[in-house]
Design a protein around this motif. Structure first.
Motif, PDB file in Angstrom:
ATOM      1  N   VAL A  96      48.157  26.403  64.569  1.00  0.00           N
ATOM      2  CA  VAL A  96      48.329  26.953  63.233  1.00  0.00           C
ATOM      3  C   VAL A  96      46.967  27.249  62.635  1.00  0.00           C
ATOM      4  N   ARG A  97      46.792  28.466  62.197  1.00  0.00           N
ATOM      5  CA  ARG A  97      45.545  28.843  61.555  1.00  0.00           C
ATOM      6  C   ARG A  97      45.838  29.267  60.123  1.00  0.00           C
ATOM      7  N   PRO A  98      44.918  29.012  59.202  1.00  0.00           N
ATOM      8  CA  PRO A  98      45.149  29.423  57.816  1.00  0.00           C
ATOM      9  C   PRO A  98      45.176  30.936  57.702  1.00  0.00           C
ATOM     10  N   ALA A  99      46.069  31.436  56.877  1.00  0.00           N
ATOM     11  CA  ALA A  99      46.203  32.880  56.692  1.00  0.00           C
ATOM     12  C   ALA A  99      45.288  33.332  55.563  1.00  0.00           C
ATOM     13  N   TYR A 100      44.391  34.258  55.866  1.00  0.00           N
ATOM     14  CA  TYR A 100      43.482  34.804  54.867  1.00  0.00           C
ATOM     15  C   TYR A 100      43.934  36.210  54.512  1.00  0.00           C
ATOM     16  N   ALA A 101      44.067  36.484  53.244  1.00  0.00           N
ATOM     17  CA  ALA A 101      44.482  37.811  52.794  1.00  0.00           C
ATOM     18  C   ALA A 101      43.337  38.796  52.999  1.00  0.00           C
ATOM     19  N   VAL A 102      43.661  39.930  53.623  1.00  0.00           N
ATOM     20  CA  VAL A 102      42.661  40.960  53.850  1.00  0.00           C
ATOM     21  C   VAL A 102      42.499  41.773  52.571  1.00  0.00           C
ATOM     22  N   ALA A 103      41.269  41.838  52.078  1.00  0.00           N
ATOM     23  CA  ALA A 103      41.011  42.557  50.839  1.00  0.00           C
ATOM     24  C   ALA A 103      41.212  44.049  51.055  1.00  0.00           C
ATOM     25  N   GLN A 104      42.073  44.636  50.260  1.00  0.00           N
ATOM     26  CA  GLN A 104      42.332  46.065  50.369  1.00  0.00           C
ATOM     27  C   GLN A 104      41.467  46.814  49.367  1.00  0.00           C
ATOM     28  N   THR A 105      40.732  47.791  49.856  1.00  0.00           N
ATOM     29  CA  THR A 105      39.838  48.566  48.997  1.00  0.00           C
ATOM     30  C   THR A 105      40.616  49.696  48.334  1.00  0.00           C
ATOM     31  N   THR A 106      40.582  49.746  47.015  1.00  0.00           N
ATOM     32  CA  THR A 106      41.262  50.808  46.270  1.00  0.00           C
ATOM     33  C   THR A 106      40.319  51.392  45.230  1.00  0.00           C
ATOM     34  N   LEU A 107      40.584  52.624  44.842  1.00  0.00           N
ATOM     35  CA  LEU A 107      39.773  53.324  43.847  1.00  0.00           C
ATOM     36  C   LEU A 107      40.686  54.197  43.003  1.00  0.00           C
ATOM     37  N   LYS A 108      40.653  53.992  41.689  1.00  0.00           N
ATOM     38  CA  LYS A 108      41.472  54.775  40.766  1.00  0.00           C
ATOM     39  C   LYS A 108      40.645  55.144  39.534  1.00  0.00           C
ATOM     40  N   ALA A 109      41.047  56.224  38.876  1.00  0.00           N
ATOM     41  CA  ALA A 109      40.370  56.663  37.648  1.00  0.00           C
ATOM     42  C   ALA A 109      41.396  57.305  36.726  1.00  0.00           C
ATOM     43  N   MET A 110      41.182  57.163  35.423  1.00  0.00           N
ATOM     44  CA  MET A 110      42.119  57.679  34.431  1.00  0.00           C
ATOM     45  C   MET A 110      41.493  58.849  33.670  1.00  0.00           C
ATOM     46  N   ASP A 111      42.319  59.865  33.373  1.00  0.00           N
ATOM     47  CA  ASP A 111      41.864  61.002  32.572  1.00  0.00           C
ATOM     48  C   ASP A 111      41.532  60.549  31.158  1.00  0.00           C
ATOM     49  N   THR A 112      40.703  61.351  30.478  1.00  0.00           N
ATOM     50  CA  THR A 112      40.315  60.988  29.122  1.00  0.00           C
ATOM     51  C   THR A 112      39.959  62.236  28.325  1.00  0.00           C
ATOM     52  N   THR A 113      39.531  62.039  27.089  1.00  0.00           N
ATOM     53  CA  THR A 113      39.097  63.118  26.208  1.00  0.00           C
ATOM     54  C   THR A 113      37.601  62.980  25.972  1.00  0.00           C
ATOM     55  N   ALA A 114      36.919  64.103  25.823  1.00  0.00           N
ATOM     56  CA  ALA A 114      35.472  64.088  25.629  1.00  0.00           C
ATOM     57  C   ALA A 114      35.084  63.144  24.490  1.00  0.00           C
ATOM     58  N   GLY A 115      34.142  62.272  24.782  1.00  0.00           N
ATOM     59  CA  GLY A 115      33.699  61.285  23.801  1.00  0.00           C
ATOM     60  C   GLY A 115      34.351  59.937  23.959  1.00  0.00           C
ATOM     61  N   SER A 116      35.456  59.881  24.721  1.00  0.00           N
ATOM     62  CA  SER A 116      36.142  58.611  24.996  1.00  0.00           C
ATOM     63  C   SER A 116      35.849  58.195  26.430  1.00  0.00           C
ATOM     64  N   PRO A 117      35.491  56.919  26.669  1.00  0.00           N
ATOM     65  CA  PRO A 117      35.151  56.470  28.028  1.00  0.00           C
ATOM     66  C   PRO A 117      36.310  56.655  28.991  1.00  0.00           C
ATOM     67  N   ALA A 118      35.966  56.954  30.241  1.00  0.00           N
ATOM     68  CA  ALA A 118      36.962  57.079  31.305  1.00  0.00           C
ATOM     69  C   ALA A 118      37.025  55.766  32.076  1.00  0.00           C
ATOM     70  N   LEU A 119      38.233  55.271  32.330  1.00  0.00           N
ATOM     71  CA  LEU A 119      38.422  54.005  33.036  1.00  0.00           C
ATOM     72  C   LEU A 119      38.421  54.243  34.550  1.00  0.00           C
ATOM     73  N   ILE A 120      37.512  53.529  35.245  1.00  0.00           N
ATOM     74  CA  ILE A 120      37.433  53.574  36.699  1.00  0.00           C
ATOM     75  C   ILE A 120      37.739  52.180  37.225  1.00  0.00           C
ATOM     76  N   MET A 121      38.705  52.060  38.136  1.00  0.00           N
ATOM     77  CA  MET A 121      39.139  50.756  38.661  1.00  0.00           C
ATOM     78  C   MET A 121      38.888  50.677  40.166  1.00  0.00           C
TER      79      MET A 121
END
Length: 217
Positions: free
Chosen positions: A41-66
């Protein structure tokens, strides 16, 4: 996670064959195959999944990048603005392997690209509300004979100088004036709206242009 392994070995056993004559005594080795199943029995390690997302915005308002990845991982984001200028910034993910970055330089309207470890996403920055100081008005003339027309054009821009396109406008006038406008009174792809004024009565006329979205003139 369960790993199942099989280990094999040979168990050598000496014995005297009973059916053989005494003068021909010989030792025979019987090869017995034994199979033992070993469960580990070996301990199960979760494999980190790489993701990239971004949200639309209006000029002058910060854009959220995740971004998500490995805990405390240092990552580099490459952001390309509509003029194709590239800005690189490094960040460290938190203990859960997550980054929420508010990109504050989203003042130019258009499509932005974000690249990270071979992944790429996009977000769009729309123009803000029309700004009276940045917008402009043009007229073919400021005086005209009764029954003749005066042609006008308004160009809408937000406070950052971005063109405000497809904006519905309401043109009003005091003093018995007929007003017609192009594109169902919406600004075109260049932020422009053409209109004509005509009156059958002499006198001073006043024109007001109202933004139907914000309700401001």
């Amino acid at each position: 996670m369960l790993d199942l392994g099989l280990f094999f070995w040979y168990n050598k056993t000496k014995y005297k064959h009973k059916k053989m004559p005494k003068f021909r005594k010989k030792l025979y080795i019987a090869m017995a195959l034994c199979a033992v199943m070993v469960l580990s029995v070996r301990p199960a390690y979760a494999v980190a999944q790489t993701t990239l997302k971004a949200m639309d915005t209006t000029a002058g308002s910060p854009a959220l990048i995740m971004v998500s990845g490995k805990p405390f991982e240092v990552v580099e984001l490459k952001i390309t603005n509509p003029f194709r200028s590239i800005i690189s910034q490094k960040f460290q993910l938190n203990e859960k392997g997550i980054l929420q970055h508010w990109y504050s330089q989203a003042v130019m309207a258009g499509q932005y690209k974000v690249a990270f470890q071979g992944k790429e996403t996009e977000f769009f920055v729309s123009a803000g509300a029309p700004d009276i100081k940045k917008s402009s008005f043009e007229f073919s003339d400021y005086t005209a004979f009764v029954g003749s027309r005066i042609e006008g054009m308004v160009t809408l821009k937000d406070r950052f100088g971005n063109i405000v396109l497809n904006r519905p406008l309401d043109l009003k006038s005091k003093g018995n004036v007929s007003i017609t406008c192009s594109n169902t009174c919406h600004t075109n792809q260049k932020g422009m709206l053409n209109f004509t004024l005509q009156s059958d009565r002499a006198g001073l006329k006043k024109l007001a242009i109202l933004d139907q979205v914000s309700g401001k003139s």
